[in-house]
Design an enzyme around this catalytic site. Sequence first.
Site: not given
Ligand code: NAD
Ligand code: PPY
Length: 358
Positions: A80, A120, A189, A192-193, A266, A268
């Site tokens: 990461k 991310d 939101l 992902v959310g 979602a 991590n």
């Molecule tokens: P993002 O940055 O698009 O969205 C995160 C949202 O959370 C934002 O809208 C932010 O304002 C909100 N937020 C942050 N802190 C907050 C709090 N304390 N209370 C309420 N809202 C809050 O990120 P994402 O890509 O949607 O990822 C969300 C989570 O999922 C992260 O932890 C990321 O590591 C994990 N994740 C994402 C992916 C992916 O494919 N994007 C894959 C695996 C895990």
């Molecule tokens: C995650 O699942 O937290 C990721 O970071 C997804 C990902 C997996 C592999 C390459 C880049 C991002």
Amino acid sequence: MDIQPVVPSWDGELCSVRFDRETGAWFVIAVHSTRLGPASGGTRAMVYPSVGDAVADATRLAAAMTTKMAVAGLPMGGGKSVIALPVPRAAVDGTRWRRILQVHAANVQQLGGTYTTGPDIGTSSADMDVLRETTAFAFGRSVATGGPGSGAPATALGVFTAVRAAVAEAGLGDGNGGVAGLRILVQGLGAVGARVAELAAEAGAELLVTDLDPERCAAAAARGARVVSPADVTRTRCDVLVPCATGGLVDARVARTLPCAVVAGAANNQLADGDRSGAARVLTRRGIVYAPDFVANSGGAIHIVGREVLGWTEDQVTRRTLQIGRTLHRVFADARAYGITTEQAARDLAARRLADAA
Ligand code: NAD
Ligand code: PPY
């Protein structure tokens, strides 16, 4: 005298830390394990209280990627990167952001493929397009440039699949994973959310949402969701809590009073501090079904690795993402059979896959 580690349980292979005077940003790349293949994991860009916090986050996130890849059966290791910004992302102008991406790309390139990155929190597919100008080791480029796009939609599908599996395990809804009528609270939101919230609403759930960004809350409210304050997320009664913001939401103290039956999301590292507080045990004792985050959120990794490394079609990615439900049923069954937490059962599954590879 022992040296006090930044991260108490870090057993990874490499961690690089760099500073760029021109932009004031710090760059951390953590490679936790390459046992199953080259390390892979997204780039997180945000403000941290200190460089130590950025290193701690990167190393913990990289370790989580190792476990995620192993449980998902993907031939990749865990890594990461974190870009610690001097000001919030929204306040970084285009020129400075481009320079930050170029420095990060050069750092990734220097590792020669030991680590591949992707989007991310704080980075997007468009940012991966910029990284690609300097390094081939950036996945998740935008569809417009011939890439597969970000993994967020697949992550959301996997998370919703995890919600359904956990709801069935908790004996809620129709007993078969149906969520109609259940009260589902989505925290965060973002990419992902917001999609998980849509899927839950389409399936007939009563939707509650929260985000630090009022505009994102307003958009969800316009589609019928009830908005709760970010500070109330662990105090609001619901059937399913879906953490989709940053990690560390649940420690043992929070777990003792969490007013829900299921936690599946979602984010991590949802369990604070690598679960040294013992939150997973508290959840188990209270009968709250916890879907380990590195299983529930593996759809993004399945998308990125499936499309970019294994040459899968989008349909194959979807099929593999839906298998997250089956993996979770196995994890829940193991936890029941051995009297352990679901977190431990999933970690054991990953450890067996890593040991087999060795
Ligand atoms: P993002 O940055 O698009 O969205 C995160 C949202 O959370 C934002 O809208 C932010 O304002 C909100 N937020 C942050 N802190 C907050 C709090 N304390 N209370 C309420 N809202 C809050 O990120 P994402 O890509 O949607 O990822 C969300 C989570 O999922 C992260 O932890 C990321 O590591 C994990 N994740 C994402 C992916 C992916 O494919 N994007 C894959 C695996 C895990
Ligand atoms: C995650 O699942 O937290 C990721 O970071 C997804 C990902 C997996 C592999 C390459 C880049 C991002």
